[in-house]
Scaffold this motif. Structure first.
Motif, mmCIF file in Angstrom:
data_model
loop_
_atom_site.group_PDB
_atom_site.id
_atom_site.type_symbol
_atom_site.label_atom_id
_atom_site.label_comp_id
_atom_site.label_asym_id
_atom_site.label_seq_id
_atom_site.Cartn_x
_atom_site.Cartn_y
_atom_site.Cartn_z
ATOM 1 N N ASP A 184 -3.858 1.740 5.907
ATOM 2 C CA ASP A 184 -4.556 1.030 4.876
ATOM 3 C C ASP A 184 -3.727 1.291 3.531
ATOM 4 O O ASP A 184 -4.606 0.808 2.312
ATOM 5 N N ASP A 185 -2.997 2.214 3.323
ATOM 6 C CA ASP A 185 -2.228 2.496 2.030
ATOM 7 C C ASP A 185 -1.274 1.148 1.764
ATOM 8 O O ASP A 185 -0.204 1.044 2.383
ATOM 9 N N ILE A 186 -1.740 0.467 0.646
ATOM 10 C CA ILE A 186 -0.794 -0.669 0.216
ATOM 11 C C ILE A 186 0.646 -0.212 -0.317
ATOM 12 O O ILE A 186 1.560 -0.978 0.152
ATOM 13 N N ARG A 187 0.770 0.980 -0.640
ATOM 14 C CA ARG A 187 2.104 1.351 -1.196
ATOM 15 C C ARG A 187 3.051 1.814 0.009
ATOM 16 O O ARG A 187 4.179 1.348 0.184
ATOM 17 N N SER A 188 2.412 2.433 1.309
ATOM 18 C CA SER A 188 3.302 2.420 2.346
ATOM 19 C C SER A 188 3.681 1.317 3.201
ATOM 20 O O SER A 188 4.794 1.083 3.740
ATOM 21 N N ILE A 189 2.631 0.234 3.268
ATOM 22 C CA ILE A 189 2.795 -1.149 3.730
ATOM 23 C C ILE A 189 4.160 -1.598 2.912
ATOM 24 O O ILE A 189 4.956 -2.409 3.504
ATOM 25 N N GLY A 190 4.135 -1.608 1.627
ATOM 26 C CA GLY A 190 5.074 -2.314 0.847
ATOM 27 C C GLY A 190 6.573 -1.589 0.976
ATOM 28 O O GLY A 190 7.656 -2.301 1.078
ATOM 29 N N LEU A 239 7.467 -0.327 3.981
ATOM 30 C CA LEU A 239 7.676 -0.609 5.267
ATOM 31 C C LEU A 239 8.377 -2.225 5.030
ATOM 32 O O LEU A 239 9.437 -2.270 5.624
ATOM 33 N N VAL A 240 7.591 -2.849 4.191
ATOM 34 C CA VAL A 240 8.104 -4.385 3.915
ATOM 35 C C VAL A 240 9.626 -4.283 3.303
ATOM 36 O O VAL A 240 10.637 -4.979 3.690
ATOM 37 N N ARG A 241 9.753 -3.420 2.252
ATOM 38 C CA ARG A 241 10.714 -3.452 1.528
ATOM 39 C C ARG A 241 12.179 -2.889 2.268
ATOM 40 O O ARG A 241 13.134 -3.449 2.161
ATOM 41 N N GLY A 242 11.898 -1.968 2.991
ATOM 42 C CA GLY A 242 12.723 -1.442 3.939
ATOM 43 C C GLY A 242 13.255 -2.443 5.022
ATOM 44 O O GLY A 242 14.194 -2.286 5.518
#
Length: 43
Positions: free
Chosen positions: A30-36, A38-41
């Motif tokens: 649910d952490d937006i930063r960690s999802i971001g 992941l996508v950035r990677g």
């Protein structure tokens, strides 16, 4: 009125239906930063 708009965005549509990926999406954090990150990677 705001409640009607809010409810509209809670439903899926042809464009937002996750289909077979539903379980994967639900397993994400649910952490937006960690999802971001992941996508950035992946880009």
């Amino acid at each position: 009125m705001y409640e009607e708009v809010y409810k509209r965005y809670l439903n899926t549509s042809v464009y937002t239906d996750t289909g077979i990926y539903k379980e994967f999406i639900l397993s994400l954090s649910d952490d937006i930063r960690s999802i971001g990150m992941l996508v950035r990677g992946r880009l």
